[in-house]
Write an enzyme that holds these catalytic residues in place. Structure first.
Site, PDB file in Angstrom:
ATOM      1  N   ARG A 132       4.041   6.231  -3.011  1.00 22.36           N
ATOM      2  CA  ARG A 132       5.262   6.628  -4.381  1.00 22.36           C
ATOM      3  C   ARG A 132       4.650   4.997  -4.742  1.00 22.36           C
ATOM      4  O   ARG A 132       4.819   4.075  -4.910  1.00 22.36           O
ATOM      5  CB  ARG A 132       6.200   6.440  -4.300  1.00 22.36           C
ATOM      6  N   GLY A 133       2.732   5.371  -5.575  1.00 20.58           N
ATOM      7  CA  GLY A 133       2.796   4.635  -7.010  1.00 20.58           C
ATOM      8  C   GLY A 133       3.521   3.482  -7.404  1.00 20.58           C
ATOM      9  O   GLY A 133       3.952   2.495  -7.103  1.00 20.58           O
ATOM     10  N   PRO A 134       5.015   3.996  -8.344  1.00 20.39           N
ATOM     11  CA  PRO A 134       5.997   3.020  -8.317  1.00 20.39           C
ATOM     12  C   PRO A 134       6.193   1.977  -7.702  1.00 20.39           C
ATOM     13  O   PRO A 134       7.145   0.688  -8.134  1.00 20.39           O
ATOM     14  CB  PRO A 134       7.033   3.982  -9.311  1.00 20.39           C
TER      15      PRO A 134
ATOM     16  N   ARG B 176       2.515   0.626  -5.216  1.00 23.09           N
ATOM     17  CA  ARG B 176       0.927   0.123  -5.531  1.00 23.09           C
ATOM     18  C   ARG B 176       0.579  -1.071  -4.911  1.00 23.09           C
ATOM     19  O   ARG B 176      -0.878  -1.440  -5.442  1.00 23.09           O
ATOM     20  CB  ARG B 176       0.372   1.688  -7.064  1.00 23.09           C
TER      21      ARG B 176
ATOM     22  N   GLU C 267       2.212  16.634   0.752  1.00 21.60           N
ATOM     23  CA  GLU C 267       1.528  15.648   1.991  1.00 21.60           C
ATOM     24  C   GLU C 267       1.989  15.335   2.803  1.00 21.60           C
ATOM     25  O   GLU C 267       0.713  15.688   3.794  1.00 21.60           O
ATOM     26  CB  GLU C 267       1.221  14.152   0.509  1.00 21.60           C
TER      27      GLU C 267
END
Length: 160
Positions: free
Chosen positions: A19-21, A24, A86
């Site tokens: 999860r990017g936030p 990342r 995913e």
């Protein structure tokens, strides 16, 4: 840096799901750079997806064309529909691969019990998804999370 050579017949050796936030900026980007410097072909969405491409099709194809999956489970992972899709697709691809694909989970500031839905952290996120996407889709995601969390993985503590 020497270019990676294709030894497995796969497009990518490793697929990073995160999860990017949550991870990342520091952790996932650092892990990605280290792997690439070692000659490993890694899929990371902001490095591989191009403007104008259909995200869903490209992500699912990349999963099918990858040998090792590393889902980076973080506090907000289950709040992302994409992350859940995913993981579910990882399970499908692994089952169809006859032992040629692996899932190596990384627990980033969460416990395997969170991912196995034994605490409220992921259960709360999934109940919110059930309202929007329906119980059948969420049951599939729940089964995938529990399955992946039964595998031995790495634990990492730390804040971005």
């Amino acid at each position: 840096m020497a270019p990676a050579t294709r030894t497995s017949g796969m497009e990518f050796e490793v697929f990073l799901s995160f999860r990017g936030p949550d991870t990342r900026r520091d952790f996932t980007s650092c892990l990605y750079r280290e792997m690439v410097e070692k000659g490993i072909r890694v899929f990371k969405d902001d490095e591989e997806l191009r403007v104008g491409e259909k995200i869903e099709g490209e992500l699912l194809q990349a999963l099918e064309d990858t040998q090792i999956y590393i889902p980076i489970f973080s506090k907000g992972f289950a709040s992302s529909r994409w992350c859940l899709r995913e993981v579910s697709h990882m399970i499908d691809c692994t089952l169809k691969s006859e032992g040629k694909k692996d899932i190596l989970p990384l627990f980033f500031d969460v416990e395997p019990e969170d991912v196995k839905l034994k605490t409220e952290l992921y259960r709360n996120a999934l109940s919110k998804h059930a309202e929007k996407y329906g119980p059948d889709e969420v049951k599939c995601w729940e089964a995938a999370l529990v399955e992946v969390a039964t595998r031995v993985g790495w634990k990492r503590e730390g804040k971005e």
